[in-house]
Scaffold this motif. Structure first.
Motif, PDB file in Angstrom:
ATOM      1  N   GLY A 104       0.834  -1.190   0.000  1.00  0.00           N
ATOM      2  CA  GLY A 104       0.000   0.000   0.000  1.00  0.00           C
ATOM      3  C   GLY A 104       0.871   1.243   0.000  1.00  0.00           C
ATOM      4  N   ASN A 105       0.318   2.363   0.458  1.00  0.00           N
ATOM      5  CA  ASN A 105       1.079   3.615   0.517  1.00  0.00           C
ATOM      6  C   ASN A 105       1.213   4.068   1.967  1.00  0.00           C
ATOM      7  N   GLN A 106       1.862   5.189   2.167  1.00  0.00           N
ATOM      8  CA  GLN A 106       2.127   5.668   3.533  1.00  0.00           C
ATOM      9  C   GLN A 106       0.840   5.948   4.306  1.00  0.00           C
ATOM     10  N   LYS A 107      -0.200   6.381   3.614  1.00  0.00           N
ATOM     11  CA  LYS A 107      -1.462   6.709   4.274  1.00  0.00           C
ATOM     12  C   LYS A 107      -2.309   5.465   4.539  1.00  0.00           C
ATOM     13  N   ASP A 108      -2.134   4.479   3.713  1.00  0.00           N
ATOM     14  CA  ASP A 108      -2.978   3.274   3.827  1.00  0.00           C
ATOM     15  C   ASP A 108      -2.105   2.024   3.717  1.00  0.00           C
ATOM     16  N   PRO A 134       2.991  -7.255  -9.693  1.00  0.00           N
ATOM     17  CA  PRO A 134       4.338  -6.668  -9.739  1.00  0.00           C
ATOM     18  C   PRO A 134       4.473  -5.335  -9.003  1.00  0.00           C
ATOM     19  N   SER A 135       3.342  -4.703  -8.672  1.00  0.00           N
ATOM     20  CA  SER A 135       3.417  -3.438  -7.927  1.00  0.00           C
ATOM     21  C   SER A 135       3.909  -3.656  -6.495  1.00  0.00           C
ATOM     22  N   ASN A 136       3.928  -4.928  -6.043  1.00  0.00           N
ATOM     23  CA  ASN A 136       4.395  -5.240  -4.678  1.00  0.00           C
ATOM     24  C   ASN A 136       5.892  -5.557  -4.639  1.00  0.00           C
ATOM     25  N   GLY A 137       6.593  -5.394  -5.768  1.00  0.00           N
ATOM     26  CA  GLY A 137       7.992  -5.780  -5.870  1.00  0.00           C
ATOM     27  C   GLY A 137       8.881  -5.171  -4.799  1.00  0.00           C
ATOM     28  N   GLN A 138       8.861  -3.847  -4.668  1.00  0.00           N
ATOM     29  CA  GLN A 138       9.745  -3.195  -3.710  1.00  0.00           C
ATOM     30  C   GLN A 138       9.366  -3.548  -2.276  1.00  0.00           C
ATOM     31  N   SER A 139       8.092  -3.712  -2.003  1.00  0.00           N
ATOM     32  CA  SER A 139       7.646  -4.094  -0.651  1.00  0.00           C
ATOM     33  C   SER A 139       8.173  -5.479  -0.283  1.00  0.00           C
ATOM     34  N   LEU A 140       8.174  -6.403  -1.226  1.00  0.00           N
ATOM     35  CA  LEU A 140       8.698  -7.751  -0.979  1.00  0.00           C
ATOM     36  C   LEU A 140      10.208  -7.704  -0.742  1.00  0.00           C
TER      37      LEU A 140
END
Length: 252
Positions: A104-108, A134-140
């Protein structure tokens, strides 16, 4: 004399009266009824005796050996599964499964488990993390870096759904840690108070002996207990053999 003479006179003058006097009435108990009552009481006593003997009858309990052996086999299967994971150590594709990932983002921000948004496999000298989004790449990648596993990864430029993570080197220290975990697993499944070979044997003996009456143990009962001890020893030996096999694989 005078009274006897009067009686004779009465008898001669009134024969009906004489019959009444000469035949007194008697009251007695029928021998047939007494016999019936006596027989009934005797049968009742015999029945009570039989019931008492049945209540005291010694029933030899039996050990369900197929069930005991099945429980022992489950312990061996459990050891093999966990020992294989220990052997793989940091080379286990499931190593990241329980990591918590912030997406998610900093707010959510939402916390999810790693294996709910990606799955891991091994290809060559790399872990390949395949992302469902693939939008979860950096979080992983952030979750992997912060895991304490001393690993990091990069998104595959040729496939935006994949993250490549180099496999960690296997050192002597790593092997010793794996051996320690393997020995702890072996001891636990061998002698632990619950869910072990020894606890299964103990529970079986306890149940068997609790079903015994207050009598001297019979040869048949002794034979069953001896058979239980032999079966337990057999599976202790099997567990030890598996332990030595995995120990050898870890030290390669």
């Amino acid at each position: 004399m005078f009274r006897l003479s009067i009686q004779k006179f009465i008898l001669k003058s009134n024969p009906i009266r004489s019959n009444y006097i000469l035949k007194p009435r008697f009251f007695n108990t029928s021998p047939i009824l007494l016999k019936k009552k006596s027989t009934k009481q005797k049968l009742q006593k015999q029945d009570e005796k039989i019931q008492a003997e049945a209540a005291e009858e010694i029933i030899t309990p039996t050990i369900d050996f197929p069930t005991v052996e099945s429980k022992f086999e489950k312990i061996l299967t459990k050891f093999e599964k966990q020992a294989n994971e220990i052997k793989l150590g940091k080379l286990n594709p499931k190593i990241f499964d329980n990591l918590i990932v912030n997406i998610g983002n900093q707010k959510d921000v939402e916390e999810v488990q790693f294996n709910t948004i990606a799955q891991t496999s091994i290809k060559g000298r790399n872990f390949i993390v395949t992302m469902f989004d693939p939008s979860n790449g950096q979080s992983l990648i952030n979750a992997i870096i912060g895991s304490g596993l001393n690993m990091s990864g990069t998104i595959d430029p040729s496939n935006k759904f994949n993250i490549k993570i180099p496999l960690p080197p296997i050192t002597s220290e790593t092997k010793q840690q794996n051996l320690k975990q393997l020995k702890e697993l072996f001891d636990k499944l061998k002698n632990n108070k619950t869910n072990s070979l020894t606890s299964i044997r103990g529970d079986t003996r306890s149940k068997f002996q609790s079903n015994l009456k207050n009598h001297k143990i019979t040869d048949l009962e002794n034979k069953q207990l001896t058979q239980l001890e032999k079966l337990h020893k057999l599976y202790i030996d099997k567990l030890h053999e598996k332990f030595k096999a995995y120990e050898k694989q870890i030290l390669k």
